[in-house]
Motif scaffolding. Sequence first.
Motif, PDB file in Angstrom:
ATOM      1  N   ARG A   8     127.070  35.965  -7.164  1.00 47.23           N
ATOM      2  CA  ARG A   8     126.431  35.457  -5.937  1.00 47.23           C
ATOM      3  C   ARG A   8     125.184  34.655  -6.255  1.00 47.23           C
ATOM      4  NH1 ARG A   8     126.477  40.951  -3.072  1.00 47.23           N
ATOM      5  NH2 ARG A   8     124.496  40.897  -4.126  1.00 47.23           N
ATOM      6  N   ILE A   9     124.389  35.123  -7.206  1.00 46.44           N
ATOM      7  CA  ILE A   9     123.193  34.385  -7.610  1.00 46.44           C
ATOM      8  C   ILE A   9     123.584  33.040  -8.217  1.00 46.44           C
ATOM      9  CG2 ILE A   9     121.241  34.368  -9.229  1.00 46.44           C
ATOM     10  CD1 ILE A   9     121.038  37.411  -8.732  1.00 46.44           C
ATOM     11  N   GLY A  10     124.644  33.023  -9.007  1.00 46.07           N
ATOM     12  CA  GLY A  10     125.147  31.768  -9.579  1.00 46.07           C
ATOM     13  C   GLY A  10     125.563  30.786  -8.499  1.00 46.07           C
ATOM     14  N   GLU A  11     126.226  31.274  -7.456  1.00 45.09           N
ATOM     15  CA  GLU A  11     126.637  30.406  -6.352  1.00 45.09           C
ATOM     16  C   GLU A  11     125.420  29.856  -5.603  1.00 45.09           C
ATOM     17  OE1 GLU A  11     129.641  29.176  -5.417  1.00 45.09           O
ATOM     18  OE2 GLU A  11     130.337  30.066  -7.293  1.00 45.09           O
ATOM     19  N   GLU A  12     124.396  30.659  -5.434  1.00 51.42           N
ATOM     20  CA  GLU A  12     123.174  30.185  -4.767  1.00 51.42           C
ATOM     21  C   GLU A  12     122.463  29.139  -5.610  1.00 51.42           C
ATOM     22  OE1 GLU A  12     121.975  30.774  -1.681  1.00 51.42           O
ATOM     23  OE2 GLU A  12     123.892  31.787  -1.364  1.00 51.42           O
ATOM     24  N   ILE A  13     122.423  29.326  -6.925  1.00 47.40           N
ATOM     25  CA  ILE A  13     121.817  28.330  -7.817  1.00 47.40           C
ATOM     26  C   ILE A  13     122.607  27.030  -7.743  1.00 47.40           C
ATOM     27  CG2 ILE A  13     121.386  27.763 -10.244  1.00 47.40           C
ATOM     28  CD1 ILE A  13     120.712  30.737 -10.678  1.00 47.40           C
ATOM     29  N   THR A  42     130.303  24.836 -12.299  1.00 51.17           N
ATOM     30  CA  THR A  42     130.173  26.284 -12.415  1.00 51.17           C
ATOM     31  C   THR A  42     128.760  26.647 -12.825  1.00 51.17           C
ATOM     32  OG1 THR A  42     132.436  26.323 -13.276  1.00 51.17           O
ATOM     33  CG2 THR A  42     131.175  28.337 -13.512  1.00 51.17           C
ATOM     34  N   VAL A  43     128.299  27.805 -12.365  1.00 47.93           N
ATOM     35  CA  VAL A  43     127.034  28.364 -12.825  1.00 47.93           C
ATOM     36  C   VAL A  43     127.316  29.794 -13.257  1.00 47.93           C
ATOM     37  CG1 VAL A  43     124.683  29.010 -12.225  1.00 47.93           C
ATOM     38  CG2 VAL A  43     125.652  26.917 -11.289  1.00 47.93           C
ATOM     39  N   ASP A  44     127.087  30.078 -14.531  1.00 46.32           N
ATOM     40  CA  ASP A  44     127.257  31.428 -15.072  1.00 46.32           C
ATOM     41  C   ASP A  44     125.879  32.014 -15.338  1.00 46.32           C
ATOM     42  OD1 ASP A  44     130.024  31.320 -15.066  1.00 46.32           O
ATOM     43  OD2 ASP A  44     130.115  30.475 -17.091  1.00 46.32           O
ATOM     44  N   VAL A  45     125.601  33.139 -14.687  1.00 46.26           N
ATOM     45  CA  VAL A  45     124.312  33.808 -14.860  1.00 46.26           C
ATOM     46  C   VAL A  45     124.527  35.019 -15.761  1.00 46.26           C
ATOM     47  CG1 VAL A  45     122.391  34.938 -13.680  1.00 46.26           C
ATOM     48  CG2 VAL A  45     123.576  33.043 -12.584  1.00 46.26           C
ATOM     49  N   VAL A  46     123.640  35.181 -16.745  1.00 53.76           N
ATOM     50  CA  VAL A  46     123.711  36.312 -17.656  1.00 53.76           C
ATOM     51  C   VAL A  46     123.318  37.576 -16.890  1.00 53.76           C
ATOM     52  CG1 VAL A  46     122.830  37.208 -19.846  1.00 53.76           C
ATOM     53  CG2 VAL A  46     123.134  34.777 -19.556  1.00 53.76           C
ATOM     54  N   TYR A  51     119.024  33.896 -18.153  1.00 49.94           N
ATOM     55  CA  TYR A  51     119.567  32.565 -18.374  1.00 49.94           C
ATOM     56  C   TYR A  51     120.677  32.270 -17.372  1.00 49.94           C
ATOM     57  CZ  TYR A  51     117.283  33.133 -22.878  1.00 49.94           C
ATOM     58  OH  TYR A  51     116.360  33.356 -23.857  1.00 49.94           O
ATOM     59  N   ALA A  52     120.769  30.995 -17.011  1.00 47.77           N
ATOM     60  CA  ALA A  52     121.866  30.525 -16.176  1.00 47.77           C
ATOM     61  C   ALA A  52     122.442  29.283 -16.844  1.00 47.77           C
ATOM     62  CB  ALA A  52     121.389  30.203 -14.769  1.00 47.77           C
ATOM     63  N   TYR A  53     123.723  29.325 -17.132  1.00 47.33           N
ATOM     64  CA  TYR A  53     124.404  28.192 -17.750  1.00 47.33           C
ATOM     65  C   TYR A  53     125.017  27.356 -16.637  1.00 47.33           C
ATOM     66  CZ  TYR A  53     123.798  30.741 -22.071  1.00 47.33           C
ATOM     67  OH  TYR A  53     123.246  31.394 -23.146  1.00 47.33           O
ATOM     68  N   LYS A  96     125.101  22.282 -19.570  1.00 50.57           N
ATOM     69  CA  LYS A  96     126.185  21.977 -20.506  1.00 50.57           C
ATOM     70  C   LYS A  96     127.199  21.082 -19.796  1.00 50.57           C
ATOM     71  CE  LYS A  96     125.890  26.108 -23.276  1.00 50.57           C
ATOM     72  NZ  LYS A  96     126.675  27.043 -24.067  1.00 50.57           N
ATOM     73  N   MET A  97     127.917  20.288 -20.591  1.00 56.56           N
ATOM     74  CA  MET A  97     128.956  19.426 -20.034  1.00 56.56           C
ATOM     75  C   MET A  97     130.226  20.231 -19.797  1.00 56.56           C
ATOM     76  SD  MET A  97     127.663  16.544 -19.509  1.00 56.56           S
ATOM     77  CE  MET A  97     129.155  15.767 -18.977  1.00 56.56           C
TER      78      MET A  97
END
Length: 120
Positions: A8-13, A42-46, A51-53, A96-97
Motif C-alpha cells: 500500500r505504501i508503494g502504491e501511494e508513492i 512499479t514501486v517496491d518498498v523494503v 528504501y523504495a525501488y 531503476k529502468m
Amino acid sequence: MSYERTRRIGEEIKKSITELLRDQRIKDIRILDSRSLISITTVDVVRDLKYAYIYISVLGNDTDKVLEGFKSASGFIRKEVGKDIKLRYTPELIFKMDDSIERGVNMSKLINDLNIESGE
C-alpha cells in the motif's frame, strides 16, 4: 509489518510521483525536455521502509538521460513524497529502468512475424 502495508505504501508513492510528473513539478531539464513517454510501472518498498525501488519505463530514445534526471531529482521527489504521505520515515528513493514493456512489444512483434511466415 506485513507485506500488505509495504504494498500500500508503494502504491501511494507511485501515485505521488505520478502526480509530480503529470503536474510537471519535477524541474530537471532531462525529464521536462524528454520527448519520450515516461511512466512509473512499479514501486517496491523494503520491509523496514528504508528504501523504495521505483521502476520507470521510458518509451523513446532518452532512457539514460531520463534515468539520470530522476536520480538527480531524487532529493526533491523524496521531499514531496514525504509531504504527501505521512510516515515517520520517508524511504530513500532508488530509480531503476523497467524494460518489461519494451520486451513485451518485441515479443509481440516476434510472434506476429512468425504468424506471417507460417501463412496464418
